[in-house]
Design a protein around this motif. Sequence first.
Motif, PDB file in Angstrom:
ATOM      1  N   ALA A  96       0.818  -1.220   0.000  1.00  0.00           N
ATOM      2  CA  ALA A  96       0.000   0.000   0.000  1.00  0.00           C
ATOM      3  C   ALA A  96       0.848   1.265   0.000  1.00  0.00           C
ATOM      4  CB  ALA A  96      -0.926   0.002   1.219  1.00  0.00           C
TER       5      ALA A  96
ATOM      6  N   ARG B 209       3.317   4.101  -1.391  1.00  0.00           N
ATOM      7  CA  ARG B 209       3.489   4.736  -2.699  1.00  0.00           C
ATOM      8  C   ARG B 209       4.726   4.201  -3.398  1.00  0.00           C
ATOM      9  NH1 ARG B 209       3.449  10.996  -1.520  1.00  0.00           N
ATOM     10  NH2 ARG B 209       4.573  10.851  -3.500  1.00  0.00           N
TER      11      ARG B 209
ATOM     12  N   PRO C   7      -2.060   1.932   8.483  1.00  0.00           N
ATOM     13  CA  PRO C   7      -2.778   3.218   8.485  1.00  0.00           C
ATOM     14  C   PRO C   7      -2.786   3.884   9.858  1.00  0.00           C
ATOM     15  CG  PRO C   7      -4.017   1.585   7.239  1.00  0.00           C
ATOM     16  CD  PRO C   7      -2.889   0.841   7.904  1.00  0.00           C
TER      17      PRO C   7
ATOM     18  N   ARG D  67       1.372   6.433   2.550  1.00  0.00           N
ATOM     19  CA  ARG D  67       0.233   5.747   1.930  1.00  0.00           C
ATOM     20  C   ARG D  67      -0.767   6.791   1.438  1.00  0.00           C
ATOM     21  NH1 ARG D  67      -0.794   0.403   4.962  1.00  0.00           N
ATOM     22  NH2 ARG D  67      -2.834   0.602   3.983  1.00  0.00           N
ATOM     23  N   ASP D  68      -1.400   6.521   0.298  1.00  0.00           N
ATOM     24  CA  ASP D  68      -2.402   7.432  -0.227  1.00  0.00           C
ATOM     25  C   ASP D  68      -3.732   7.333   0.502  1.00  0.00           C
ATOM     26  OD1 ASP D  68      -0.748   8.597  -2.138  1.00  0.00           O
ATOM     27  OD2 ASP D  68      -1.195   7.035  -3.621  1.00  0.00           O
ATOM     28  N   ASP D  69      -3.938   6.264   1.290  1.00  0.00           N
ATOM     29  CA  ASP D  69      -5.199   6.123   2.017  1.00  0.00           C
ATOM     30  C   ASP D  69      -5.150   6.761   3.403  1.00  0.00           C
ATOM     31  OD1 ASP D  69      -3.463   4.267   3.098  1.00  0.00           O
ATOM     32  OD2 ASP D  69      -4.852   2.567   2.994  1.00  0.00           O
ATOM     33  N   VAL D  70      -4.074   7.513   3.695  1.00  0.00           N
ATOM     34  CA  VAL D  70      -3.980   8.301   4.927  1.00  0.00           C
ATOM     35  C   VAL D  70      -3.892   9.766   4.527  1.00  0.00           C
ATOM     36  CG1 VAL D  70      -2.574   8.796   6.966  1.00  0.00           C
ATOM     37  CG2 VAL D  70      -2.861   6.427   6.203  1.00  0.00           C
ATOM     38  N   ALA D  71      -4.697  10.612   5.147  1.00  0.00           N
ATOM     39  CA  ALA D  71      -4.766  12.024   4.766  1.00  0.00           C
ATOM     40  C   ALA D  71      -3.460  12.740   5.077  1.00  0.00           C
ATOM     41  CB  ALA D  71      -5.921  12.701   5.495  1.00  0.00           C
TER      42      ALA D  71
END
Length: 334
Positions: free
Chosen positions: A111, A113, A276, A292-296
């Motif tokens: 996950a 980048r 995350p 990770r792109d799924d964490v702001a």
Amino acid sequence: MNTDSVSRRHALAGLAGGAALLAAPGVLRAQTKTVAVYTAFVDAVNALAPAFTAATGFTLETVAAGSGELIARVRAEAARPLGDCVISIGGEGIDANSEAFEAYAPAGIDAVRADIKVSDIWSPFSVTVPAVLCVNADLVSEAETPTAWADLADPKWKDRAAYAGADKSGSALIQMLQIVHTAPSDEAGWALFEAMFPNFIVTGSSGAVPRGVAGGEYAVGLTLEDSAQRFIDGGAPMRTVYPTEGVALSADAMALIKGGPNPEGARALLDYVVSPEGQALIVGNFGRRPIRDDVAAPANVPPATELPVNNPDPAWVRAATPKYRELYLALARA
């Protein structure tokens, strides 16, 4: 920093730091629930400790120093390692001493980048902009504010500009390499750094740079984006400058120390950092950008799309690191 600052036994109940040496190897090996962490970002490791301990049962014991000092320590202890892992140091030092580390792919690494997974030996800890300028707004007017790396070669900055030193700080090494890389040629880049260096006050510690600029000890400093932002968020009269020649968007590193006394705990820590939950703690507490792109991302820094990003090729960095480290040491001794 010039000397190790050590905080011990960070369990779930508290994170009080103390100046002490790590326990003898036999003691550490007996304490299988303790993970010995060598880190250049001890505050981040401390912030992760309570949730990590609650999730895994492992506690953390830290040794804090600059990246260069930590790599030297790992090398010196290679015959009988005392540490289990390194956290948040320059990846260049790990790659250059790969025989002292053990490759490990943490759970969830898929996950992360792809553009920051540049080594088989280490994993990203967080995403940083390691080479920016922090400027004291009370000492430097808007009109006088440097906007380019080359501006710091002006003699008016003599003894007003702070730099941690590429032999002591992994981020300072990256800053030097960034200056070289963004020039029209490597030769021109090194000539620029040589012209800048007489203006620098070398602090020997990356943390001393933004702290000194915030306190008015220095007018300008070479630092990491998040280090400057923490002082700005705290009310310091500072501004961040992204030099026009370009900044790097890169990752600091974490890796297992080969032969460490608690590899199970070290692997669990790296897994947690990549998760995350771990990334959200790092972003929320310290304003680092997530891996990770799924964490702001943090809300108080410019989006990467608005930055003058000029990343060096990882192969160039690996080849350039030993060359320019030696050139730096000669320059600093002169």
